[in-house]
Write a protein that holds these residues in place. Structure first.
Motif, PDB file in Angstrom:
ATOM      1  N   ASN A  43      47.134  27.955  45.197  1.00 44.56           N
ATOM      2  CA  ASN A  43      46.017  28.281  44.304  1.00 44.56           C
ATOM      3  C   ASN A  43      45.814  29.789  44.185  1.00 44.56           C
ATOM      4  O   ASN A  43      45.604  30.311  43.087  1.00 44.56           O
ATOM      5  CB  ASN A  43      44.730  27.605  44.776  1.00 44.56           C
ATOM      6  N   ARG A  44      45.885  30.496  45.306  1.00 39.19           N
ATOM      7  CA  ARG A  44      45.745  31.950  45.254  1.00 39.19           C
ATOM      8  C   ARG A  44      46.914  32.576  44.503  1.00 39.19           C
ATOM      9  O   ARG A  44      46.730  33.512  43.722  1.00 39.19           O
ATOM     10  CB  ARG A  44      45.623  32.525  46.662  1.00 39.19           C
ATOM     11  N   LYS A  46      48.676  31.248  42.091  1.00 37.45           N
ATOM     12  CA  LYS A  46      48.488  30.998  40.659  1.00 37.45           C
ATOM     13  C   LYS A  46      47.459  31.961  40.070  1.00 37.45           C
ATOM     14  O   LYS A  46      47.642  32.465  38.956  1.00 37.45           O
ATOM     15  CB  LYS A  46      48.071  29.548  40.423  1.00 37.45           C
ATOM     16  N   ILE A  47      46.409  32.256  40.809  1.00 37.20           N
ATOM     17  CA  ILE A  47      45.403  33.215  40.340  1.00 37.20           C
ATOM     18  C   ILE A  47      46.041  34.588  40.181  1.00 37.20           C
ATOM     19  O   ILE A  47      45.856  35.260  39.155  1.00 37.20           O
ATOM     20  CB  ILE A  47      44.201  33.269  41.306  1.00 37.20           C
ATOM     21  N   VAL A  58      36.184  34.493  35.969  1.00 32.45           N
ATOM     22  CA  VAL A  58      36.383  33.215  36.650  1.00 32.45           C
ATOM     23  C   VAL A  58      36.553  32.079  35.649  1.00 32.45           C
ATOM     24  O   VAL A  58      37.410  31.205  35.831  1.00 32.45           O
ATOM     25  CB  VAL A  58      35.211  32.907  37.613  1.00 32.45           C
ATOM     26  N   LEU A  61      40.063  32.214  34.307  1.00 31.35           N
ATOM     27  CA  LEU A  61      41.014  31.902  35.376  1.00 31.35           C
ATOM     28  C   LEU A  61      41.023  30.409  35.672  1.00 31.35           C
ATOM     29  O   LEU A  61      42.077  29.825  35.931  1.00 31.35           O
ATOM     30  CB  LEU A  61      40.693  32.706  36.636  1.00 31.35           C
ATOM     31  N   THR A  62      39.863  29.783  35.622  1.00 34.42           N
ATOM     32  CA  THR A  62      39.774  28.344  35.845  1.00 34.42           C
ATOM     33  C   THR A  62      40.518  27.587  34.745  1.00 34.42           C
ATOM     34  O   THR A  62      41.210  26.610  35.022  1.00 34.42           O
ATOM     35  CB  THR A  62      38.295  27.896  35.906  1.00 34.42           C
ATOM     36  N   CYS A  65      44.332  28.249  35.656  1.00 33.63           N
ATOM     37  CA  CYS A  65      44.824  27.765  36.951  1.00 33.63           C
ATOM     38  C   CYS A  65      44.395  26.338  37.280  1.00 33.63           C
ATOM     39  O   CYS A  65      44.976  25.711  38.162  1.00 33.63           O
ATOM     40  CB  CYS A  65      44.353  28.692  38.066  1.00 33.63           C
ATOM     41  N   VAL A  72      37.891  28.338  42.373  1.00 31.86           N
ATOM     42  CA  VAL A  72      38.543  29.573  41.944  1.00 31.86           C
ATOM     43  C   VAL A  72      37.759  30.785  42.466  1.00 31.86           C
ATOM     44  O   VAL A  72      38.352  31.747  42.967  1.00 31.86           O
ATOM     45  CB  VAL A  72      38.710  29.611  40.410  1.00 31.86           C
ATOM     46  N   GLN A  75      38.583  31.329  46.127  1.00 27.01           N
ATOM     47  CA  GLN A  75      39.891  31.961  46.326  1.00 27.01           C
ATOM     48  C   GLN A  75      39.866  33.428  45.900  1.00 27.01           C
ATOM     49  O   GLN A  75      40.478  34.285  46.542  1.00 27.01           O
ATOM     50  CB  GLN A  75      40.983  31.197  45.566  1.00 27.01           C
ATOM     51  N   LEU A  76      39.157  33.727  44.839  1.00 34.02           N
ATOM     52  CA  LEU A  76      39.025  35.124  44.397  1.00 34.02           C
ATOM     53  C   LEU A  76      38.325  35.968  45.456  1.00 34.02           C
ATOM     54  O   LEU A  76      38.694  37.121  45.683  1.00 34.02           O
ATOM     55  CB  LEU A  76      38.260  35.199  43.072  1.00 34.02           C
ATOM     56  N   TYR A  96      38.133  40.225  37.028  1.00 29.36           N
ATOM     57  CA  TYR A  96      39.067  40.417  38.134  1.00 29.36           C
ATOM     58  C   TYR A  96      40.376  40.984  37.625  1.00 29.36           C
ATOM     59  O   TYR A  96      40.805  40.685  36.512  1.00 29.36           O
ATOM     60  CB  TYR A  96      39.315  39.086  38.859  1.00 29.36           C
TER      61      TYR A  96
END
Length: 119
Positions: A43-44, A46-47, A58, A61-62, A65, A72, A75-76, A96
Motif C-alpha cells: 500500500n505504501r 503504491k502511494i 488523499v 490518492l485513494t 491506490c 491511505v 500510510q501517508l 502530498y
C-alpha cells in the motif's frame, strides 16, 4: 580444496579490503533497512508510485491506490514521519509529494529491477 585456500586470493583480498572500508556501521545498516522496510508494504509503495506522477491529496490518492481515505491517510502519515513524502496544506486540503529525488530514483530503480531485470 584445503580450508582457507582460495584460487583468487589476491583479487578477493583486495575486494575484501574495499568492502571493509565501505561497510556500513550497524546504525547505518539499520537506517537503510528501515527505509526498505517502509517501501516493502504494498500500500505504501503504491502511494509512492502514484506520487511519482505528481502531487496529490488523499482523495485522489485513494482513487488511484484504492482502499479507504482513512487507510491511505494512515500510510501517508507513516511515509511523512519517515521522510519519504512531504505535505503542505492548501486551504482545506493537504497535498502530498515525494520528499526528494533520491526516493524517486530508488523506487524507479527497484520497480525496473523487479519487473524488467527479473525475467
Amino acid at each position: 580444496m584445503a580450508k582457507g585456500f582460495c584460487e583468487r586470493e589476491k583479487e578477493h583480498t583486495i575486494s575484501m579490503q574495499r568492502a571493509k572500508e565501505g561497510i556500513l556501521s550497524d546504525t547505518e545498516a539499520r537506517k537503510v533497512c528501515k527505509l526498505f522496510a517502509l517501501l516493502s508494504d504494498a500500500n505504501r509503495l503504491k502511494i509512492v508510485l502514484a506520487l511519482l506522477n505528481g502531487d496529490m491529496c488523499v482523495y485522489h490518492l485513494t482513487e488511484v491506490c484504492g482502499g479507504t481515505q482513512s487507510a491511505v491517510s494512515h500510510q501517508l502519515r507513516i511515509l511523512r514521519d519517515n521522510g519519504i513524502v512531504k505535505s503542505k496544506r492548501l486551504g482545506q486540503n493537504v497535498e502530498y509529494s515525494i520528499a526528494d529525488t533520491h526516493i524517486s530514483e530508488l523506487v524507479r530503480t527497484g520497480v525496473y529491477h523487479a519487473l524488467v531485470c527479473d525475467e
